[in-house]
Design a protein around this motif. Structure first.
Motif, PDB file in Angstrom:
ATOM      1  N   LEU A   6       0.786  -1.222  -0.176  1.00 45.65           N
ATOM      2  CA  LEU A   6      -0.066  -0.045   0.141  1.00 45.65           C
ATOM      3  C   LEU A   6       0.893   1.374   0.016  1.00 45.65           C
ATOM      4  O   LEU A   6       1.870   1.197   0.616  1.00 45.65           O
ATOM      5  N   PRO A   7       0.614   2.263  -0.863  1.00 45.17           N
ATOM      6  CA  PRO A   7       1.153   3.393  -0.796  1.00 45.17           C
ATOM      7  C   PRO A   7       1.054   4.367   0.481  1.00 45.17           C
ATOM      8  O   PRO A   7       0.268   3.986   1.422  1.00 45.17           O
ATOM      9  N   GLU A   8       2.199   4.947   0.759  1.00 47.65           N
ATOM     10  CA  GLU A   8       2.410   5.765   1.969  1.00 47.65           C
ATOM     11  C   GLU A   8       1.382   6.862   2.275  1.00 47.65           C
ATOM     12  O   GLU A   8       1.494   7.620   1.020  1.00 47.65           O
ATOM     13  N   GLY A 425      -3.562   5.660   6.945  1.00 50.03           N
ATOM     14  CA  GLY A 425      -3.612   7.256   7.168  1.00 50.03           C
ATOM     15  C   GLY A 425      -3.693   7.420   8.726  1.00 50.03           C
ATOM     16  O   GLY A 425      -3.062   8.372   9.037  1.00 50.03           O
ATOM     17  N   LEU A 426      -4.626   6.813   9.309  1.00 48.86           N
ATOM     18  CA  LEU A 426      -4.850   7.137  10.643  1.00 48.86           C
ATOM     19  C   LEU A 426      -3.904   6.682  11.697  1.00 48.86           C
ATOM     20  O   LEU A 426      -3.853   7.397  12.881  1.00 48.86           O
ATOM     21  N   LEU A 440      -0.830   1.950  15.569  1.00 46.03           N
ATOM     22  CA  LEU A 440      -2.197   1.848  15.498  1.00 46.03           C
ATOM     23  C   LEU A 440      -2.901   2.965  15.144  1.00 46.03           C
ATOM     24  O   LEU A 440      -2.361   4.164  15.213  1.00 46.03           O
ATOM     25  N   PRO A 441      -3.927   3.035  14.446  1.00 48.29           N
ATOM     26  CA  PRO A 441      -4.567   3.942  14.030  1.00 48.29           C
ATOM     27  C   PRO A 441      -5.264   4.698  15.251  1.00 48.29           C
ATOM     28  O   PRO A 441      -5.274   4.248  16.402  1.00 48.29           O
ATOM     29  N   ILE A 442      -5.178   6.397  15.194  1.00 50.99           N
ATOM     30  CA  ILE A 442      -5.560   6.951  16.298  1.00 50.99           C
ATOM     31  C   ILE A 442      -6.952   6.822  17.010  1.00 50.99           C
ATOM     32  O   ILE A 442      -7.035   6.903  18.166  1.00 50.99           O
ATOM     33  N   THR A 443      -7.976   6.006  16.121  1.00 53.58           N
ATOM     34  CA  THR A 443      -9.004   5.368  16.809  1.00 53.58           C
ATOM     35  C   THR A 443      -8.685   4.714  18.018  1.00 53.58           C
ATOM     36  O   THR A 443      -9.434   4.513  19.171  1.00 53.58           O
ATOM     37  N   LEU A 444      -7.898   3.715  18.184  1.00 49.88           N
ATOM     38  CA  LEU A 444      -7.397   2.887  18.902  1.00 49.88           C
ATOM     39  C   LEU A 444      -6.204   3.107  19.858  1.00 49.88           C
ATOM     40  O   LEU A 444      -6.116   2.904  21.075  1.00 49.88           O
ATOM     41  N   GLU A 445      -5.233   4.094  19.146  1.00 48.86           N
ATOM     42  CA  GLU A 445      -3.931   4.671  19.911  1.00 48.86           C
ATOM     43  C   GLU A 445      -4.278   5.373  21.091  1.00 48.86           C
ATOM     44  O   GLU A 445      -3.736   5.187  22.142  1.00 48.86           O
ATOM     45  N   CYS A 446      -5.424   6.009  21.052  1.00 50.29           N
ATOM     46  CA  CYS A 446      -5.666   6.893  22.274  1.00 50.29           C
ATOM     47  C   CYS A 446      -6.732   6.159  23.195  1.00 50.29           C
ATOM     48  O   CYS A 446      -6.785   6.909  24.365  1.00 50.29           O
TER      49      CYS A 446
END
Length: 471
Positions: A6-8, A425-426, A440-446
């Motif tokens: 997947l692209p950055e 992206g997240l 991790l995506p920000i949805t789970l990181e926080c």
């Protein structure tokens, strides 16, 4: 099985796009320069003992002037120099700190905390000591963010392993954590906090065990900027062909004593990274695997509340919902979430479980697989490397072998590859870290950070909805 790279994901800044937060800010300035309400001056409140206040003054002065990159490394993109803080470059603001915004702790009070025999007593005493000074600044000074400088010996006494006989005799199972307690207690004051150890900002203390000073400055200044300005320094590039999407992370946390049931959390983010935090209700624990889960009504109420907050903030409903969980979706949860979406007229949805996995891929080089490597195992299941070799850095910027994520999709309306691109992206939307390869995506990181602090916020208290109060 199928392998894909997947692209950055690109990030948008003030005058262009780039894959790297540091390079983007340095070359194109912060994204929110377009916001007429953004502040070009941030007033920094400070609480600490005399030596700590002096160290922070020196550190902020050094950050203002700029810091050279790590000299012993050829990895120029990974170890980028910090270009300074000014109103004409980069962050397009200036930090103001002065004795008027400073509250100095007495050495005798710090010593008294350190000498207390019980860690529980030390934590409670230290929290009250800082709280009184933070409260004074919040109520009597116009400050945007408050930096609490923690003395090294106090930090060690609050966090180190100790033989606290008093605690053992009393049988105290209630968790005491200085950082979490202080942030929770100060939350009602409405000013975000940044905690920092004296050792961290001591210019002469740099060693190979710590981040290099330029990297440290990037992370420190970005966090202060986000907390003080309440705006975002970068965002994901908008895809005009996609429906407007709302990303929601569902998390759980236990009470401090570990005895009562877990409560639910919802982290709601629009497609650009703006977020709000909602506290749900106590939930049940599955006796077979000890995992918390939502009943159908709880899932319905939590998602309905999240969508109403989204509508209140953006004055419109999203066309699509993506829900992230770190555990599998139970039938009750899927039913409750689907009912809430149906009531709101939202047709497009993806329920996504993001967990660890024992599966590993091996590259034909000495480096780990590239970040963005996706192995599709089924239409709704794959393994994604969000950490790995980064071409922009020309290396793997980690200390340990990277662990990929297992992605499992329920109620699927989007392709697995599209969902994994969004997750990539997240992972770049965490204002606590300016390195581009979050795991991790920000949805789970926080989720963990929020739960760790939310457990200290009383049920009768209204928690802040901005992530800036928890990071």
């Amino acid at each position: 099985m199928k392998l894909a790279k997947l692209p950055e994901p690109l990030l948008e800044f003030g005058s262009g796009t780039h894959v790297c937060p540091r390079t983007g800010i340095e070359q194109m300035s912060v994204y929110d320069k377009k916001d007429e309400l953004r502040r070009t001056e941030l007033r920094i409140g400070v609480v600490g003992r005399g030596e700590g206040v002096d160290l922070l003054d020196d550190w902020l002065r050094r950050c203002r002037n700029g810091i050279e990159r790590k000299k012993k490394s050829d990895l120029k993109n990974l170890f980028r120099g910090f270009g300074g803080i000014s109103q004409t470059h980069g962050f397009l603001t200036r930090f103001i700190n002065s004795p008027n915004y400073t509250r100095t702790l007495r050495k005798s009070d710090v010593t008294q905390v350190v000498l207390l025999g019980s860690r529980t007593q030390r934590v409670e005493k230290a929290v009250n000591l800082y709280y009184e000074q933070v409260r004074f600044l919040a109520e009597n000074r116009t400050v945007d963010v408050i930096v609490c400088v923690v003395p090294n010996e106090m930090f060690d006494s609050l966090t180190g392993s100790t033989n606290d006989n008093d605690d053992e005799k009393e049988g105290r199972a209630i968790e005491h954590n200085f950082r979490r307690l202080l942030k929770a207690k100060c939350m009602h004051l409405g000013i975000p906090l940044q905690l920092v150890r004296e050792k961290t900002i001591q210019i002469t203390a740099y060693s190979g065990e710590q981040q290099d000073p330029a990297t440290k400055a990037w992370n420190f200044v970005t966090a202060l900027y986000y907390k003080g300005n309440r705006t975002i320094p970068w965002r994901l590039v908008e895809d005009s062909e996609k429906p407007k999407t709302c990303y929601i992370g569902i998390g759980f946390y236990k009470s401090r004593d570990g005895e009562t049931l877990s409560s639910s959390l919802a982290q709601v983010f629009d497609e650009f990274g703006h977020g709000i935090i909602l506290r749900g209700t106590p939930v049940s624990i599955d006796k077979s695997d000890r995992r918390p889960f939502l009943s159908e009504d709880q899932a319905y109420d939590l998602l309905t509340g999240a969508l109403e907050e989204y509508d209140r903030a953006l004055e419109q409903m999203p066309a699509r919902i993506v829900i992230h969980k770190s555990s599998h979706f139970r039938e009750t949860e899927r039913a409750g979430f689907s009912r809430a979406l149906s009531d709101k007229g939202i047709r497009s949805k993806d329920f996504v479980t993001i967990t660890g996995t024992d599966i590993r891929l091996f590259a034909d080089t000495n480096y780990p697989p590239e970040r963005g490597t996706l192995m599709t195992m089924a239409e709704n299941e794959g393994v994604l490397y969000t950490r790995g070799t980064v071409q922009f850095y020309k290396t793997y910027p980690g200390a340990y072998v990277p662990s990929p994520l297992k992605i499992t999709v329920y109620e699927q309306d989007s392709s697995l590859e599209a969902i994994c691109k969004e997750i990539m992206g997240l992972t770049k939307m965490n204002w606590n870290n300016t390195q581009l390869d979050g795991r991790l995506p920000i949805t789970l990181e926080c989720a963990n950070k929020i739960g760790d602090i939310m457990k200290y916020v009383g049920e009768s208290e209204k928690p802040q909805v901005s992530y800036s109060f928890y990071m």
